[in-house]
Design a protein around this motif. Structure first.
Motif, short mmCIF file in Angstrom:
data_model
loop_
_atom_site.label_atom_id
_atom_site.label_comp_id
_atom_site.label_asym_id
_atom_site.label_seq_id
_atom_site.Cartn_x
_atom_site.Cartn_y
_atom_site.Cartn_z
N ARG A 111 0.83 -1.21 0.00
CA ARG A 111 0.00 0.00 0.00
C ARG A 111 0.86 1.26 0.00
O ARG A 111 0.44 2.30 -0.50
N LEU A 112 2.06 1.18 0.57
CA LEU A 112 2.96 2.33 0.55
C LEU A 112 3.45 2.60 -0.86
O LEU A 112 3.67 3.75 -1.24
N VAL A 113 3.62 1.52 -1.64
CA VAL A 113 4.19 1.66 -2.98
C VAL A 113 3.11 1.96 -4.01
O VAL A 113 3.23 2.89 -4.81
N PHE A 114 2.02 1.19 -4.01
CA PHE A 114 1.03 1.28 -5.07
C PHE A 114 -0.21 2.09 -4.70
O PHE A 114 -1.00 2.43 -5.59
N GLU A 115 -0.41 2.38 -3.42
CA GLU A 115 -1.62 3.11 -3.01
C GLU A 115 -1.29 4.25 -2.05
O GLU A 115 -2.09 4.60 -1.18
N SER A 116 -0.13 4.82 -2.20
CA SER A 116 0.29 5.89 -1.29
C SER A 116 -0.62 7.11 -1.43
O SER A 116 -1.06 7.45 -2.53
N ASP A 117 -0.91 7.74 -0.29
CA ASP A 117 -1.68 8.98 -0.32
C ASP A 117 -0.75 10.20 -0.35
O ASP A 117 -1.16 11.31 -0.04
N LEU A 118 0.49 9.97 -0.74
CA LEU A 118 1.47 11.05 -0.74
C LEU A 118 2.22 11.12 -2.08
O LEU A 118 3.35 11.55 -2.16
N THR A 119 1.58 10.68 -3.16
CA THR A 119 2.28 10.63 -4.44
C THR A 119 2.53 12.02 -5.04
O THR A 119 3.26 12.14 -6.02
N ASN A 120 1.92 13.06 -4.46
CA ASN A 120 2.22 14.41 -4.92
C ASN A 120 3.55 14.91 -4.37
O ASN A 120 4.06 15.95 -4.79
N GLU A 121 4.14 14.18 -3.41
CA GLU A 121 5.45 14.52 -2.87
C GLU A 121 6.51 13.97 -3.83
O GLU A 121 6.56 12.76 -4.09
N PRO A 122 7.38 14.84 -4.40
CA PRO A 122 8.33 14.38 -5.43
C PRO A 122 9.20 13.20 -4.99
O PRO A 122 9.44 12.28 -5.78
N ALA A 123 9.66 13.21 -3.75
CA ALA A 123 10.53 12.11 -3.28
C ALA A 123 9.77 10.79 -3.25
O ALA A 123 10.32 9.73 -3.58
N VAL A 124 8.50 10.84 -2.86
CA VAL A 124 7.67 9.63 -2.84
C VAL A 124 7.39 9.17 -4.26
O VAL A 124 7.51 7.98 -4.58
N ARG A 125 7.03 10.09 -5.13
CA ARG A 125 6.77 9.75 -6.53
C ARG A 125 7.98 9.09 -7.17
O ARG A 125 7.87 8.12 -7.93
N GLN A 126 9.16 9.59 -6.84
CA GLN A 126 10.40 9.03 -7.39
C GLN A 126 10.58 7.57 -6.95
O GLN A 126 10.96 6.71 -7.75
N HIS A 127 10.30 7.30 -5.68
CA HIS A 127 10.42 5.94 -5.17
C HIS A 127 9.40 5.01 -5.85
O HIS A 127 9.74 3.89 -6.25
N VAL A 128 8.17 5.47 -5.96
CA VAL A 128 7.11 4.65 -6.54
C VAL A 128 7.42 4.35 -8.01
O VAL A 128 7.28 3.21 -8.48
N ASP A 129 7.85 5.36 -8.74
CA ASP A 129 8.18 5.17 -10.16
C ASP A 129 9.37 4.21 -10.33
O ASP A 129 9.48 3.54 -11.36
N ARG A 130 10.24 4.17 -9.33
CA ARG A 130 11.42 3.30 -9.43
C ARG A 130 11.02 1.84 -9.54
O ARG A 130 11.70 1.05 -10.21
N VAL A 131 9.93 1.45 -8.91
CA VAL A 131 9.49 0.05 -9.00
C VAL A 131 9.17 -0.30 -10.45
O VAL A 131 9.64 -1.31 -10.98
N THR A 132 8.34 0.52 -11.10
CA THR A 132 8.00 0.26 -12.49
C THR A 132 9.24 0.32 -13.37
O THR A 132 9.47 -0.57 -14.21
N THR A 133 10.06 1.35 -13.18
CA THR A 133 11.23 1.54 -14.03
C THR A 133 12.22 0.38 -13.93
O THR A 133 12.67 -0.17 -14.94
N GLU A 134 12.55 -0.02 -12.70
CA GLU A 134 13.58 -1.04 -12.53
C GLU A 134 13.06 -2.45 -12.83
O GLU A 134 13.77 -3.26 -13.41
N CYS A 135 11.83 -2.75 -12.43
CA CYS A 135 11.27 -4.06 -12.78
C CYS A 135 11.11 -4.18 -14.30
O CYS A 135 11.43 -5.21 -14.89
#
Length: 203
Positions: A111-135
């Motif tokens: 839920r932290l990765v795929f359903e975060s309520d903080l995706t407007n925070e650039p640092a969080v968005r960067q982490h979340v996007d990293r999953v898609t990018t690296e996988c």
């Protein structure tokens, strides 16, 4: 808060950090970022708030540390799935299964990765996007090597497979009652394999 740990003696710094992260994960998963309070996390861990702040200067720092480890986990699971076999049909099934296992984990860390309520925070968005990018990068390497498709085409197919895996896994967990994990994984990996196998192998 229910389940708060009793206050105990001193722990080595590394062990205390692990304990705090485990407690924070429970609180963030239950309440989301905005509703979670450092007071709740300290109480859940059985420590004073000053002890919590010794390890993490603020709530965002704590959240990012959790997000980092959660992202590392799914990326590593994807890598292990792809390396577990040279049979591409089994590779597809293993990669899909890695996402279902992650989403189905009792910790709720997904839920932290795929359903975060903080995706407007650039640092969080960067982490979340990293999953898609690296996988997707890992999967694209396999697609490109086996089919000879150009990088951009291989990456597009890989991103599509990652999206299929994580979105369907979340739907399965929340709404697809009656299907166990193995049944759901078999259905989705079968769909993915029927699509990807249409691209011819190259030497």
């Amino acid at each position: 808060m229910d389940g708060a740990r009793p206050r105990g003696g001193r722990l080595p710094r590394r062990e205390r950090r692990v304990q705090l992260l485990e407690s924070a994960l429970e609180v963030f998963v239950r309440h989301g970022y905005h509703a979670a309070a450092m007071d709740d996390i300290a109480e859940r861990a059985g420590v004073s708030k000053p002890v919590l702040y010794q390890h993490f200067p603020g709530k965002l720092d704590l959240y990012l540390a959790l997000l980092d480890s959660s992202c590392d986990a799914i990326i590593e699971n994807c890598r292990l799935a792809l390396e577990s076999t040279h049979d591409n049909k089994q590779r597809v099934a293993a990669a899909i299964s890695a996402f279902y296992d992650y989403v189905g984990s009792e910790t709720g860390a997904f839920r932290l990765v795929f359903e975060s309520d903080l995706t407007n925070e650039p640092a969080v968005r960067q982490h979340v996007d990293r999953v898609t990018t690296e996988c997707a990068a890992q999967i694209a390497d396999v697609i490109r090597d086996d089919t000879g498709l150009p990088d951009t085409a291989a990456r597009l197919l890989a991103v599509s497979l990652v999206g299929m895996a994580q979105v369907s896994a979340r739907f399965w967990l929340s709404e697809a009652g009656g299907l166990d994990r193995d049944q759901a994984t078999a259905l989705v990996s079968g769909l993915a394999w029927r699509g990807i196998r249409g691209y011819p192998l190259t030497d």
